[in-house]
Structures are given as structure tokens and as C-alpha cells.
Design an enzyme around this catalytic site. Structure first.
Site, PDB file in Angstrom:
ATOM      1  N   ASP A  93      45.568  35.296  42.308  1.00  0.00           N
ATOM      2  CA  ASP A  93      45.776  36.668  41.649  1.00  0.00           C
ATOM      3  C   ASP A  93      44.736  37.655  42.290  1.00  0.00           C
ATOM      4  O   ASP A  93      43.669  37.263  42.373  1.00  0.00           O
ATOM      5  CB  ASP A  93      45.948  36.873  40.465  1.00  0.00           C
ATOM      6  N   ASN A 131      45.124  40.065  45.294  1.00  0.00           N
ATOM      7  CA  ASN A 131      45.039  40.326  46.526  1.00  0.00           C
ATOM      8  C   ASN A 131      45.377  41.743  46.601  1.00  0.00           C
ATOM      9  O   ASN A 131      44.717  42.460  47.572  1.00  0.00           O
ATOM     10  CB  ASN A 131      46.508  39.818  47.401  1.00  0.00           C
ATOM     11  N   GLY A 132      46.100  42.472  45.962  1.00  0.00           N
ATOM     12  CA  GLY A 132      46.380  43.997  45.742  1.00  0.00           C
ATOM     13  C   GLY A 132      45.130  44.661  45.562  1.00  0.00           C
ATOM     14  O   GLY A 132      44.614  45.567  46.342  1.00  0.00           O
ATOM     15  N   ARG A 133      44.421  44.508  44.618  1.00  0.00           N
ATOM     16  CA  ARG A 133      43.118  45.006  44.173  1.00  0.00           C
ATOM     17  C   ARG A 133      42.144  44.779  45.566  1.00  0.00           C
ATOM     18  O   ARG A 133      41.294  45.756  45.536  1.00  0.00           O
ATOM     19  CB  ARG A 133      42.558  44.566  42.942  1.00  0.00           C
ATOM     20  N   HIS A 167      47.403  40.179  50.856  1.00  0.00           N
ATOM     21  CA  HIS A 167      47.973  39.024  50.955  1.00  0.00           C
ATOM     22  C   HIS A 167      47.637  38.336  52.107  1.00  0.00           C
ATOM     23  O   HIS A 167      47.588  37.107  52.114  1.00  0.00           O
ATOM     24  CB  HIS A 167      49.528  39.318  50.863  1.00  0.00           C
ATOM     25  N   ASN A 212      58.011  39.015  40.790  1.00  0.00           N
ATOM     26  CA  ASN A 212      57.654  39.714  41.929  1.00  0.00           C
ATOM     27  C   ASN A 212      58.888  40.528  42.695  1.00  0.00           C
ATOM     28  O   ASN A 212      58.514  41.314  43.719  1.00  0.00           O
ATOM     29  CB  ASN A 212      56.927  38.841  42.958  1.00  0.00           C
ATOM     30  N   TRP A 213      59.949  39.904  42.640  1.00  0.00           N
ATOM     31  CA  TRP A 213      61.106  40.652  43.379  1.00  0.00           C
ATOM     32  C   TRP A 213      61.113  42.083  42.804  1.00  0.00           C
ATOM     33  O   TRP A 213      62.013  42.855  43.614  1.00  0.00           O
ATOM     34  CB  TRP A 213      62.473  39.927  42.970  1.00  0.00           C
ATOM     35  N   ARG A 261      43.092  30.530  37.450  1.00  0.00           N
ATOM     36  CA  ARG A 261      43.453  31.963  37.639  1.00  0.00           C
ATOM     37  C   ARG A 261      42.421  32.868  38.276  1.00  0.00           C
ATOM     38  O   ARG A 261      41.368  32.814  37.453  1.00  0.00           O
ATOM     39  CB  ARG A 261      44.234  32.533  36.435  1.00  0.00           C
ATOM     40  N   ARG A 308      45.704  35.511  31.715  1.00  0.00           N
ATOM     41  CA  ARG A 308      47.404  35.326  31.339  1.00  0.00           C
ATOM     42  C   ARG A 308      47.852  33.910  32.243  1.00  0.00           C
ATOM     43  O   ARG A 308      47.403  33.761  33.078  1.00  0.00           O
ATOM     44  CB  ARG A 308      48.045  36.662  32.174  1.00  0.00           C
ATOM     45  N   SER A 361      51.517  34.202  32.741  1.00  0.00           N
ATOM     46  CA  SER A 361      52.593  35.056  33.776  1.00  0.00           C
ATOM     47  C   SER A 361      53.669  33.974  34.083  1.00  0.00           C
ATOM     48  O   SER A 361      54.137  33.817  35.164  1.00  0.00           O
ATOM     49  CB  SER A 361      51.755  35.366  34.926  1.00  0.00           C
TER      50      SER A 361
HETATM   51  C1  FPP Z   1      48.997  38.141  43.786  1.00  0.00           C
HETATM   52  O1  FPP Z   1      48.115  39.251  43.991  1.00  0.00           O
HETATM   53  C2  FPP Z   1      49.389  37.333  44.956  1.00  0.00           C
HETATM   54  C3  FPP Z   1      50.679  37.249  45.401  1.00  0.00           C
HETATM   55  C4  FPP Z   1      51.894  37.888  44.509  1.00  0.00           C
HETATM   56  C5  FPP Z   1      51.188  36.535  46.645  1.00  0.00           C
HETATM   57  C6  FPP Z   1      50.208  35.498  47.198  1.00  0.00           C
HETATM   58  C7  FPP Z   1      50.320  35.016  48.477  1.00  0.00           C
HETATM   59  C8  FPP Z   1      49.594  34.783  49.352  1.00  0.00           C
HETATM   60  C9  FPP Z   1      48.156  34.368  48.992  1.00  0.00           C
HETATM   61  C10 FPP Z   1      50.024  34.672  50.785  1.00  0.00           C
HETATM   62  C11 FPP Z   1      50.147  33.450  51.512  1.00  0.00           C
HETATM   63  C12 FPP Z   1      50.480  32.407  50.587  1.00  0.00           C
HETATM   64  C13 FPP Z   1      50.976  31.082  51.006  1.00  0.00           C
HETATM   65  C14 FPP Z   1      51.082  30.144  50.026  1.00  0.00           C
HETATM   66  C15 FPP Z   1      51.346  30.688  52.281  1.00  0.00           C
HETATM   67  P1  FPP Z   1      48.526  40.548  43.524  1.00  0.00           P
HETATM   68  O2  FPP Z   1      49.478  41.235  44.648  1.00  0.00           O
HETATM   69  O3  FPP Z   1      49.241  40.467  42.214  1.00  0.00           O
HETATM   70  O4  FPP Z   1      47.238  41.179  43.289  1.00  0.00           O
HETATM   71  P2  FPP Z   1      46.867  42.334  42.314  1.00  0.00           P
HETATM   72  O5  FPP Z   1      47.024  41.795  40.979  1.00  0.00           O
HETATM   73  O6  FPP Z   1      45.427  42.842  42.644  1.00  0.00           O
HETATM   74  O7  FPP Z   1      47.821  43.733  42.524  1.00  0.00           O
END
Ligand code: FPP
Length: 249
Positions: free
Chosen positions: A21, A23-25, A38, A69-70, A189, A195, A197
Site C-alpha cells: 500500500d 503507491n498513490g501517496r 505503481h 480496486n475495480w 502492511r 487495516r 482490507s
Molecule cells: C496499493 O497502493 C497498490 C496497488 C493497488 C497495486 C499494487 C501493484 C503494484 C505494486 C504493481 C506491480 C505488482 C506486481 C505484483 C507485478 P494504492 O494505490 O492504494 O496507494 P495509496 O493508498 O497511497 O493511494
């Protein structure tokens, strides 16, 4: 002394599961779009997979895309799916080098056909490996999986193949997508969220939970080692008393 040296090799968690978790932040902090996070998360996946395989962890399960996530913006979903196809293709040699066998759980028929095809091809290509089993949870949610198991059990009862009195934890386990995979002993996590999730709810009944503030794209083997060191400090009682555990009875 490095973190790796602090790990007791004979007390490794058999199965490590990770909710990746943040990636977005991570991307937002850098003024970039979420997909940038990502993309940078792939290096964390590679380092974690290699580090687990090197240590001798038997099973690693990564929550890569949840049923929920969809509901994300279409642009992000499309970019993530493209990234998945590219990554699975590009990383197969790394899996081969590390003797890693690939597996996937989730409602895979919901994935775009190119993702499903690439995934199945990598699963086939790595099927002869006998080292760590790497499971990607894709289009996965625990409630979906539990309902699937219940439906299957109900059908077997209707067909006279199973009696309701025969339903045990073992029978239930065998109807989950993780049948034949031991329960996670350590769940990590990232990103400072506390969480679960909808991830492996049944299977983590006795897992040790480790939360770290590190955002997934920054997660590296030292973070994994720290989580394992933390795990090894825990007293796992499984409902027993501390004295029973110490006296082994
Ligand atoms: C959650 O971060 C991450 C994901 C929903 C996607 C994870 C995918 C990868 C790391 C890409 C490649 C993976 C593989 C296994 C090949 P978030 O987007 O919810 O972050 P946030 O909570 O900061 O918004």
C-alpha cells in the site's frame, strides 16, 4: 551487524503475506500521477521476491489488485493492467533465476484477456520450479473467496458428495483458493494504514501482523528483514498460556 544477520534462519515464517500500500501517496508526494507510484512499486516487488527466495521463505503472497480496486478510475485500472502484463513478462527470468513458482488467486476470469494469458503463461513456465511459491492475489477479496467456498460446499451437499456434519476447518480450507498453501504466519502492511482490507481473512487467524509507515515503492529487503526480526520476537501462543509455550505442553 546488518538486519539480515539478526534473522534466526531456523525460525523463519513459513508464509509471508503483504498488503502493498501507498503507491498513490508516494507518487502524489512527488507531484506525479498515481500510476507513477505503481510503476515504482515494481522494484519493491522484485527486491522483496528475491530477498524472500534467498532467505528460504516457502510462500510469499502479494495483494496486487483487490475486487474493490475495480471501482478506481478507468485510466488507473487500464494502466495497472498494462503494468501487470509487462511486469509478469519482464520478471519471469528473475523468477526462473530464483527458482520461484508463480501462482495466482482471485476472480481471474474478470481480468482482461491479455493479463490472464500472460499470467497463465508465466504460471506454466515456472511450474517446474520447486523453490518459493509466489502467489499474486488479483481481482481478489476474502469475502468473495469465502462465498465461493460456501457455494461449492453447498453444491457438494446438494449432490450428496458431502454431509453437513463433515464440514471441518480442513474441509473448508480445501475449498479456498489457498487450498494446499499453509496459512500466513506473518502479514505485513505498508504505508501506515492499520487495516486488513478484505485480504485472507480466514487464513490470517493466527498471523502476526506487522505495520510499517514505509510506502510500498520505498519498501526494500531491509524493511522485510525488520518485519521478520519483529516476527521472531513475538511469542506465538495460539490461545495457550505463556507457561505452556515455554514448557512445550
Ligand atoms: C496499493 O497502493 C497498490 C496497488 C493497488 C497495486 C499494487 C501493484 C503494484 C505494486 C504493481 C506491480 C505488482 C506486481 C505484483 C507485478 P494504492 O494505490 O492504494 O496507494 P495509496 O493508498 O497511497 O493511494
Amino acid at each position: 551487524m546488518s538486519y539480515k544477520d539478526e534473522i534466526q534462519a531456523d525460525r523463519l515464517p513459513l508464509h509471508v503475506a503483504i498488503i502493498m500500500d501507498g503507491n498513490g501517496r508516494w507518487a502524489k508526494q512527488r507531484g506525479n500521477q498515481r500510476i507513477f507510484g505503481h510503476r515504482n512499486g515494481v522494484a519493491a516487488v522484485r527486491d522483496t521476491v528475491e530477498a524472500c527466495a534467498e532467505l528460504g521463505i516457502g510462500y510469499l503472497t502479494l495483494y496486487a489488485f483487490s475486487t474493490e480496486n475495480w471501482s478506481r478510475p478507468k485510466m488507473e485500472i487500464d494502466a495497472l493492467m498494462t503494468l501487470l502484463v509487462q511486469t509478469i513478462h519482464k520478471e519471469t527470468p528473475t523468477l526462473m533465476k530464483n527458482n520461484v513458482k508463480l501462482n495466482a488467486i482471485g476472480n481471474l476470469s474478470n481480468l482482461p484477456s491479455d493479463v490472464e494469458k500472460q499470467l497463465q503463461s508465466a504460471i506454466t513456465n515456472t511450474s517446474g520450479n520447486n523453490g518459493m511459491l509466489l502467489t499474486l492475489a488479483l481481482s481478489y477479496s476474502s469475502r468473495w473467496e469465502i462465498l465461493e467456498a460456501i457455494s461449492q460446499i453447498a453444491r457438494e451437499i446438494e449432490d450428496g458428495k458431502l454431509r453437513s456434519t463433515e464440514i471441518t476447518c480442513d474441509v473448508f480450507n480445501q475449498h479456498l483458493s489457498t487450498a494446499n498453501i499453509p496459512d500466513p504466519e506473518l502479514l505485513i502492511r505498508t504505508s501506515g494504514e492499520y487495516r486488513i482490507s478484505n485480504f485472507l481473512l480466514w487464513q490470517i487467524a493466527y498471523a502476526e501482523l506487522h505495520f510499517t509507515n514505509t510506502l510500498w515503492p520505498d519498501f526494500r529487503r531491509d524493511d522485510l528483514y525488520k518485519a521478520i526480526i519483529d516476527f521472531q520476537k513475538r511469542e506465538r501462543r495460539f490461545g495457550k498460556t505463556s507457561e505452556q509455550i515455554i514448557n512445550k505442553n
